[in-house]
Design an enzyme around this catalytic site. Structure first.
Site, PDB file in Angstrom:
ATOM      1  CB  SER A 242      68.426  -6.998 -66.093  1.00 14.84           C
ATOM      2  OG  SER A 242      67.220  -7.050 -65.359  1.00 14.84           O
ATOM      3  CG  HIS A 272      67.864  -2.560 -63.159  1.00 16.98           C
ATOM      4  ND1 HIS A 272      66.682  -3.002 -62.648  1.00 16.98           N
ATOM      5  CD2 HIS A 272      68.178  -3.448 -64.161  1.00 16.98           C
ATOM      6  CE1 HIS A 272      66.271  -4.089 -63.300  1.00 16.98           C
ATOM      7  NE2 HIS A 272      67.177  -4.394 -64.215  1.00 16.98           N
ATOM      8  CG  HIS A 319      58.812   0.076 -60.215  1.00 14.55           C
ATOM      9  ND1 HIS A 319      58.293  -0.224 -61.449  1.00 14.55           N
ATOM     10  CD2 HIS A 319      59.704  -0.909 -59.935  1.00 14.55           C
ATOM     11  CE1 HIS A 319      58.840  -1.347 -61.885  1.00 14.55           C
ATOM     12  NE2 HIS A 319      59.711  -1.784 -60.995  1.00 14.55           N
ATOM     13  NE  ARG A 328      59.609  -7.184 -57.621  1.00 19.93           N
ATOM     14  CZ  ARG A 328      60.399  -6.600 -58.507  1.00 19.93           C
ATOM     15  NH1 ARG A 328      61.209  -7.341 -59.258  1.00 19.93           N
ATOM     16  NH2 ARG A 328      60.414  -5.288 -58.668  1.00 19.93           N
ATOM     17  CG  ASP A 374      66.315  -3.311 -55.564  1.00 18.45           C
ATOM     18  OD1 ASP A 374      66.592  -4.513 -55.561  1.00 18.45           O
ATOM     19  OD2 ASP A 374      66.197  -2.635 -56.601  1.00 18.45           O
TER      20      ASP A 374
HETATM   21  N1  NMX Z   1      63.902   9.360 -54.780  1.00 20.31           N
HETATM   22  C1  NMX Z   1      63.974  10.605 -55.272  1.00 20.31           C
HETATM   23  N2  NMX Z   1      63.506  10.987 -56.458  1.00 20.31           N
HETATM   24  C2  NMX Z   1      62.886  10.050 -57.185  1.00 20.31           C
HETATM   25  C3  NMX Z   1      62.727   8.734 -56.729  1.00 20.31           C
HETATM   26  C4  NMX Z   1      63.284   8.394 -55.477  1.00 20.31           C
HETATM   27  N3  NMX Z   1      63.220   7.160 -54.990  1.00 20.31           N
HETATM   28  N4  NMX Z   1      62.075   8.027 -57.669  1.00 20.31           N
HETATM   29  C5  NMX Z   1      61.854   8.877 -58.688  1.00 20.31           C
HETATM   30  N5  NMX Z   1      62.347  10.093 -58.401  1.00 20.31           N
HETATM   31  C6  NMX Z   1      62.382  11.282 -59.243  1.00 20.31           C
HETATM   32  C7  NMX Z   1      63.105  10.930 -60.545  1.00 20.31           C
HETATM   33  O1  NMX Z   1      64.511  10.983 -60.372  1.00 20.31           O
HETATM   34  C8  NMX Z   1      62.551  11.963 -61.467  1.00 20.31           C
HETATM   35  O2  NMX Z   1      63.229  13.172 -61.206  1.00 20.31           O
HETATM   36  P1  NMX Z   1      63.617  14.185 -62.402  1.00 20.31           P
HETATM   37  O3  NMX Z   1      62.295  14.647 -62.951  1.00 20.31           O
HETATM   38  O4  NMX Z   1      64.399  15.253 -61.722  1.00 20.31           O
HETATM   39  O5  NMX Z   1      64.395  13.387 -63.384  1.00 20.31           O
HETATM   40  C9  NMX Z   1      61.109  12.111 -60.997  1.00 20.31           C
HETATM   41  O6  NMX Z   1      61.079  11.625 -59.653  1.00 20.31           O
HETATM   42  C10 NMX Z   1      60.115  11.321 -61.828  1.00 20.31           C
HETATM   43  O7  NMX Z   1      60.534   9.973 -61.852  1.00 20.31           O
HETATM   44  P2  NMX Z   1      59.485   8.771 -61.978  1.00 20.31           P
HETATM   45  O8  NMX Z   1      58.761   8.945 -63.282  1.00 20.31           O
HETATM   46  O9  NMX Z   1      58.663   8.669 -60.753  1.00 20.31           O
HETATM   47  O10 NMX Z   1      60.439   7.500 -61.984  1.00 20.31           O
HETATM   48  P3  NMX Z   1      61.218   6.846 -63.225  1.00 20.31           P
HETATM   49  O11 NMX Z   1      60.279   5.937 -63.907  1.00 20.31           O
HETATM   50  O12 NMX Z   1      61.878   7.877 -64.061  1.00 20.31           O
HETATM   51  O13 NMX Z   1      62.371   6.036 -62.489  1.00 20.31           O
HETATM   52  C11 NMX Z   1      63.255   4.600 -60.797  1.00 20.31           C
HETATM   53  C12 NMX Z   1      62.099   4.846 -61.774  1.00 20.31           C
HETATM   54  C13 NMX Z   1      63.088   3.249 -60.136  1.00 20.31           C
HETATM   55  C14 NMX Z   1      64.570   4.618 -61.574  1.00 20.31           C
HETATM   56  C15 NMX Z   1      63.231   5.737 -59.728  1.00 20.31           C
HETATM   57  O14 NMX Z   1      62.038   5.666 -58.985  1.00 20.31           O
HETATM   58  C16 NMX Z   1      64.430   5.697 -58.801  1.00 20.31           C
HETATM   59  O15 NMX Z   1      65.468   6.246 -59.143  1.00 20.31           O
HETATM   60  N6  NMX Z   1      64.309   5.019 -57.593  1.00 20.31           N
HETATM   61  C17 NMX Z   1      65.415   4.875 -56.681  1.00 20.31           C
HETATM   62  C18 NMX Z   1      66.372   3.796 -57.169  1.00 20.31           C
HETATM   63  C19 NMX Z   1      65.751   2.422 -57.034  1.00 20.31           C
HETATM   64  O16 NMX Z   1      65.204   2.046 -56.015  1.00 20.31           O
HETATM   65  N7  NMX Z   1      65.886   1.611 -58.101  1.00 20.31           N
HETATM   66  C20 NMX Z   1      65.441   0.215 -58.077  1.00 20.31           C
HETATM   67  C21 NMX Z   1      64.215  -0.056 -58.943  1.00 20.31           C
HETATM   68  C22 NMX Z   1      63.820  -1.495 -58.869  1.00 20.31           C
HETATM   69  N8  NMX Z   1      64.856  -2.363 -59.423  1.00 20.31           N
HETATM   70  O17 NMX Z   1      65.274  -3.284 -58.814  1.00 20.31           O
HETATM   71  O18 NMX Z   1      65.287  -2.151 -60.564  1.00 20.31           O
HETATM   72  C1  MLT Z   2      62.926  -5.167 -61.936  1.00 18.84           C
HETATM   73  O1  MLT Z   2      62.664  -6.128 -61.213  1.00 18.84           O
HETATM   74  O2  MLT Z   2      63.435  -5.326 -63.054  1.00 18.84           O
HETATM   75  C2  MLT Z   2      62.718  -3.788 -61.407  1.00 18.84           C
HETATM   76  O3  MLT Z   2      61.639  -3.711 -60.539  1.00 18.84           O
HETATM   77  C3  MLT Z   2      62.730  -2.719 -62.458  1.00 18.84           C
HETATM   78  C4  MLT Z   2      61.583  -2.675 -63.426  1.00 18.84           C
HETATM   79  O4  MLT Z   2      60.728  -3.532 -63.484  1.00 18.84           O
HETATM   80  O5  MLT Z   2      61.556  -1.654 -64.163  1.00 18.84           O
END
Ligand code: NMX
Ligand code: MLT
Length: 444
Positions: A242, A272, A319, A328, A374
């Site tokens: 964002s 996100h 994350h 947070r 979240d």
């Molecule tokens: N559950 C299952 N698998 C996960 C999760 C999770 N919570 N988090 C990461 N992974 C997987 C990810 O999909 C990736 O798989 P692949 O190699 O098959 O693509 C692998 O672990 C490596 O990912 P990371 O490097 O640890 O995480 P990345 O930086 O790519 O993504 C998020 C960060 C936040 C997108 C990821 O952790 C996620 O999808 N979390 C769940 C959704 C979530 O809670 N999002 C909110 C984030 C905060 N916000 O408000 O924005």
């Molecule tokens: C945010 O607050 O924007 C989320 O934690 C996602 C991020 O920092 O990548």
């Protein structure tokens, strides 16, 4: 006569400019990072190529706003009389200037936002024209975009004599006008969508957070939740979707309305900001499968594995930058311990915290098995009666507007360039891989 906030901002921007000039003119060739193939394909993870002084995210410690941790920020800011939480208005002053405002300076922002708070009727007409099953984030982003005709930045730019060094001024004015109106717009969406179209008029005596709670029609100190929530969600440095989207769009000299609306669209993605609604959906699904019985740790572990084996992510965990529990999350957990210690959903969230990191670690994919913001936010909303969880990302969006609008005002103050990274082709990557790297990059 400019307000104290505007005068202070101008002073800060002018004081900062020589630093940026020196960095871009004399020190531009100093190397601060290198990029590999994994990063080029993998979402530019960890590439240091954005600059902001408003907040900084340390992977271990979490966010600092203007150099202060979350507890330090909350402790330093002027509090709403009779309440524990600070004025969001004072927090915005702090984000924008880096200085903790006095109560008088805070009150000036309170009055300023009140004077700008009237939402044009056509915004409500636009919202009313949308089908009521439209996602609230679509409504929120559309409402923001619909006001673009009000942009002073676009008007001044269109007049053809807006100097680059003066651009921060109409960007600031647009940002202030937008912020002043967001609580009423968000509450309007909530009331027409879920509360039988019964609207609640703003109360001119209340502060920004208090008025939001009032217009939502939620009592029982929900105003305190609103203030805390908006501050916690405001800023998370510049690389999140964002913030980055808002900055990117504004870098084309698109105004604050275009830019914020775009940023909100990014926030609406399930990886996100939409994750806060997904968390509640996930928890409710677990409860439904157990006929509303609270799961045991063993049952919870099974549900987590089912989610992962089904190829889905566990929402609220992981994350891109953080490698520890999100502070947070901790701040909300402490609030919940104090105000809703016996709430069954809160207890379930704590149980997930005991089980999920172990399961995610065993699963072995995520680099961070700990909860993010979240994982907790929906539970507090639910307790206070905001149970329509597809609305939760709008709450995130109202808070996030504080950070991204402060950032794009500074972007214009410091004359940051249009954003335009270079892309390459897959053939190029394969050739460079064979050569052991891109020659020019290795020579640098
Ligand atoms: N559950 C299952 N698998 C996960 C999760 C999770 N919570 N988090 C990461 N992974 C997987 C990810 O999909 C990736 O798989 P692949 O190699 O098959 O693509 C692998 O672990 C490596 O990912 P990371 O490097 O640890 O995480 P990345 O930086 O790519 O993504 C998020 C960060 C936040 C997108 C990821 O952790 C996620 O999808 N979390 C769940 C959704 C979530 O809670 N999002 C909110 C984030 C905060 N916000 O408000 O924005
Ligand atoms: C945010 O607050 O924007 C989320 O934690 C996602 C991020 O920092 O990548």
């Amino acid at each position: 006569m400019p307000t104290t906030l505007k005068a202070k901002l101008q002073e800060k921007i002018e004081g900062f400019r020589p630093r940026i000039t020196k960095l871009t003119k004399e020190l531009a060739n100093v190397v601060i990072d290198k990029v590999n193939i994994g990063q080029a394909i993998g979402g530019a993870r960890d590439v240091r190529c954005l600059v902001t002084d408003i907040s900084y995210l340390d992977p271990q410690e979490g966010i600092r706003f203007r150099g202060k941790t979350i507890p330090e920020t909350f402790a330093a800011l002027p509090k709403v009389p009779g309440k524990e939480q600070p004025f969001v208005e004072g927090f915005f002053y702090f984000l924008l200037t880096g200085e903790v405002p006095t109560m008088q300076q805070t009150q000036e922002v309170v009055e300023d936002w009140k004077s700008r708070a009237a939402v044009p009727q056509y915004v409500f007409d636009v919202l009313r024209a949308m089908p009521r099953d439209t996602h609230p984030m679509t409504m929120f982003s559309t409402a923001v975009l619909s006001m673009q005709r009000e942009s002073l930045f676009a008007k001044r730019y269109g007049e053809g004599n807006l100097k680059k060094t003066d651009m921060w001024d109409p960007m600031y004015e647009d940002s202030m006008n937008l912020l002043a109106r967001l609580p009423a717009i968000a509450a309007y969406i909530y009331r027409i969508k879920y509360k039988g179209d019964v609207l609640i008029a703003p109360d001119p005596k209340l502060d920004w957070g208090g008025n939001f709670a009032h217009m939502m029609g939620i009592g029982n100190n929900y105003d305190e939740v609103a203030r805390m929530y908006f501050i916690l969600h405001s800023d998370h440095e510049s690389g999140n979707v964002s913030a980055h989207t808002t900055h990117l769009v504004a870098s084309a000299l698109s105004d604050a309305y275009y830019s914020l609306s775009a940023g909100l669209n990014g926030l609406a993605g399930p990886l996100h900001g939409l994750a806060n609604q997904e968390v509640l959906g996930w928890i409710q699904n677990v409860m439904k499968k157990l006929n509303n019985k609270v799961p045991t740790k063993e049952e919870l572990e099974k549900f987590l594995w089912d989610t992962l084996n089904g190829g889905q992510v566990v929402p609220g965990y992981g994350h891109a930058v953080l490698r520890k529990t999100d502070p947070r999350y901790v701040a909300q957990n402490e609030y919940a311990k104090k105000h809703l210690p016996n709430d069954p959903l809160f207890q379930l969230v704590n149980m997930i915290y005991e089980v999920a990191p172990g399961v995610l670690t065993k699963h072995g994919k995520t680099k961070n098995p700990w909860p993010n913001v979240d994982a907790h936010s929906g539970v507090i909303q639910w307790y206070y009666g905001v149970r329509e969880w597809d609305f939760y990302t709008v709450l995130f969006g109202v808070g996030r507007a504080l950070g991204v609008l402060a950032n794009i005002t500074w972007d214009r103050g410091l004359g940051y360039a249009i954003e335009r990274p270079k892309s390459v082709t897959t053939d190029m990557l394969e050739k460079w891989a064979k050569d052991g790297g891109r020659k020019e990059a290795m020579d640098d």
